[in-house]
Scaffold this motif. Sequence first.
Motif, PDB file in Angstrom:
ATOM      1  N   ARG A  85      -9.651 -21.805 -25.043  1.00  0.00           N
ATOM      2  CA  ARG A  85      -9.089 -20.765 -24.176  1.00  0.00           C
ATOM      3  C   ARG A  85      -9.824 -19.426 -24.302  1.00  0.00           C
ATOM      4  NH1 ARG A  85      -5.195 -16.913 -25.020  1.00  0.00           N
ATOM      5  NH2 ARG A  85      -4.807 -17.733 -27.108  1.00  0.00           N
ATOM      6  N   ILE A  86     -10.125 -18.998 -25.511  1.00  0.00           N
ATOM      7  CA  ILE A  86     -10.768 -17.696 -25.722  1.00  0.00           C
ATOM      8  C   ILE A  86     -12.171 -17.679 -25.124  1.00  0.00           C
ATOM      9  CG2 ILE A  86     -11.617 -16.086 -27.472  1.00  0.00           C
ATOM     10  CD1 ILE A  86      -9.310 -17.031 -29.266  1.00  0.00           C
ATOM     11  N   GLU A  87     -12.940 -18.751 -25.384  1.00  0.00           N
ATOM     12  CA  GLU A  87     -14.304 -18.834 -24.858  1.00  0.00           C
ATOM     13  C   GLU A  87     -14.288 -18.936 -23.333  1.00  0.00           C
ATOM     14  OE1 GLU A  87     -18.399 -18.713 -25.179  1.00  0.00           O
ATOM     15  OE2 GLU A  87     -16.858 -18.359 -26.697  1.00  0.00           O
ATOM     16  N   LYS A  88     -13.334 -19.687 -22.822  1.00  0.00           N
ATOM     17  CA  LYS A  88     -13.223 -19.874 -21.374  1.00  0.00           C
ATOM     18  C   LYS A  88     -12.913 -18.542 -20.687  1.00  0.00           C
ATOM     19  CE  LYS A  88     -11.540 -23.678 -18.507  1.00  0.00           C
ATOM     20  NZ  LYS A  88     -10.604 -24.822 -18.422  1.00  0.00           N
ATOM     21  N   ARG A  89     -12.083 -17.755 -21.332  1.00  0.00           N
ATOM     22  CA  ARG A  89     -11.712 -16.450 -20.784  1.00  0.00           C
ATOM     23  C   ARG A  89     -12.933 -15.535 -20.691  1.00  0.00           C
ATOM     24  NH1 ARG A  89      -6.887 -12.771 -23.498  1.00  0.00           N
ATOM     25  NH2 ARG A  89      -6.752 -11.155 -21.875  1.00  0.00           N
ATOM     26  N   LYS A  90     -13.759 -15.549 -21.726  1.00  0.00           N
ATOM     27  CA  LYS A  90     -14.961 -14.703 -21.750  1.00  0.00           C
ATOM     28  C   LYS A  90     -15.958 -15.139 -20.677  1.00  0.00           C
ATOM     29  CE  LYS A  90     -14.806 -13.541 -26.696  1.00  0.00           C
ATOM     30  NZ  LYS A  90     -15.495 -13.726 -28.006  1.00  0.00           N
ATOM     31  N   ILE A  91     -16.168 -16.452 -20.584  1.00  0.00           N
ATOM     32  CA  ILE A  91     -17.129 -16.973 -19.604  1.00  0.00           C
ATOM     33  C   ILE A  91     -16.665 -16.681 -18.184  1.00  0.00           C
ATOM     34  CG2 ILE A  91     -18.185 -19.076 -18.678  1.00  0.00           C
ATOM     35  CD1 ILE A  91     -18.051 -20.229 -21.546  1.00  0.00           C
ATOM     36  N   MET A  92     -15.366 -16.858 -17.926  1.00  0.00           N
ATOM     37  CA  MET A  92     -14.819 -16.603 -16.590  1.00  0.00           C
ATOM     38  C   MET A  92     -15.010 -15.140 -16.213  1.00  0.00           C
ATOM     39  SD  MET A  92     -13.467 -18.211 -14.081  1.00  0.00           S
ATOM     40  CE  MET A  92     -12.426 -18.077 -12.627  1.00  0.00           C
ATOM     41  N   LEU A 112      -4.634 -15.889 -15.761  1.00  0.00           N
ATOM     42  CA  LEU A 112      -4.721 -17.350 -15.740  1.00  0.00           C
ATOM     43  C   LEU A 112      -5.388 -17.866 -17.006  1.00  0.00           C
ATOM     44  CD1 LEU A 112      -5.795 -18.047 -12.039  1.00  0.00           C
ATOM     45  CD2 LEU A 112      -3.783 -19.017 -13.165  1.00  0.00           C
ATOM     46  N   ALA A 113      -6.494 -17.221 -17.397  1.00  0.00           N
ATOM     47  CA  ALA A 113      -7.214 -17.644 -18.605  1.00  0.00           C
ATOM     48  C   ALA A 113      -6.366 -17.422 -19.846  1.00  0.00           C
ATOM     49  CB  ALA A 113      -8.532 -16.865 -18.710  1.00  0.00           C
ATOM     50  N   GLU A 114      -5.682 -16.276 -19.897  1.00  0.00           N
ATOM     51  CA  GLU A 114      -4.833 -15.955 -21.043  1.00  0.00           C
ATOM     52  C   GLU A 114      -3.723 -16.981 -21.218  1.00  0.00           C
ATOM     53  OE1 GLU A 114      -2.042 -12.202 -22.557  1.00  0.00           O
ATOM     54  OE2 GLU A 114      -3.407 -11.966 -20.860  1.00  0.00           O
ATOM     55  N   ASN A 115      -3.217 -17.492 -20.096  1.00  0.00           N
ATOM     56  CA  ASN A 115      -2.145 -18.482 -20.124  1.00  0.00           C
ATOM     57  C   ASN A 115      -2.672 -19.918 -20.108  1.00  0.00           C
ATOM     58  OD1 ASN A 115      -0.206 -16.431 -20.092  1.00  0.00           O
ATOM     59  ND2 ASN A 115      -0.211 -16.332 -17.857  1.00  0.00           N
TER      60      ASN A 115
END
Length: 213
Positions: A85-92, A112-115
């Motif tokens: 989730r954390i990496e996905k949030r940064k990439i997004m 959305l990424a946070e959740n």
Amino acid sequence: MSPFSVGIMLRSQVVAKTMSRGMAAQVKAPIKLYSTEGRYATALYTVAAGQQQLPEADKDMQAIKKLLDTNKDFKNFVNSPLVNRIEKRKIMEEILKKVNVGPLTMNLFDALAENNRLSMTDNVVKSFQELMTAHKGEIVGKVTTAAAMDAATAQEVKKVLESFLKKGQTVQIETVVDPSIGGGMIVQVGDKYIDMSVATKKRKLDELLEMPV
């Protein structure tokens, strides 16, 4: 948690990242969307409309839709459960900066990424488009049948759907073929949902027969 509470929570997440709550005008969405992705889309719509940034938000969501439609890697990325989730949030965030989306749209996808719900991206975009269509006075009528309708049936269905509309509104028919409903049809116009499928009628009959005499 009720759908209303969830909607308030999502709007608060988007608003809190950009402005104080008192600065937003209270804007009502043109139609109610009850799904989770619909509530995220509604959060963006109401905040953007309240700040008179609806055209900008619409442009952003169209850009994201284009990415989904043309970039397989992006679509696989948002749907992948393998990226934490954390990496996905940064990439997004990096991707959206390159697309040059505005702060409201950025904050929606950050929520959305946070959740951990970036996999809903496609449906959130579609829900937002549905809101924008209704905003322009065009209502999407979704008709699900077990087999494709012929032209005469489709025209008759359109006439029936038009009876649900308010003055000045038009309807766009979206047809879906789902053999599992067995026959009949399921109709959804805005927040109205009518299930006339054979499968549902059979299920209700089975439930009735199973009740003790």
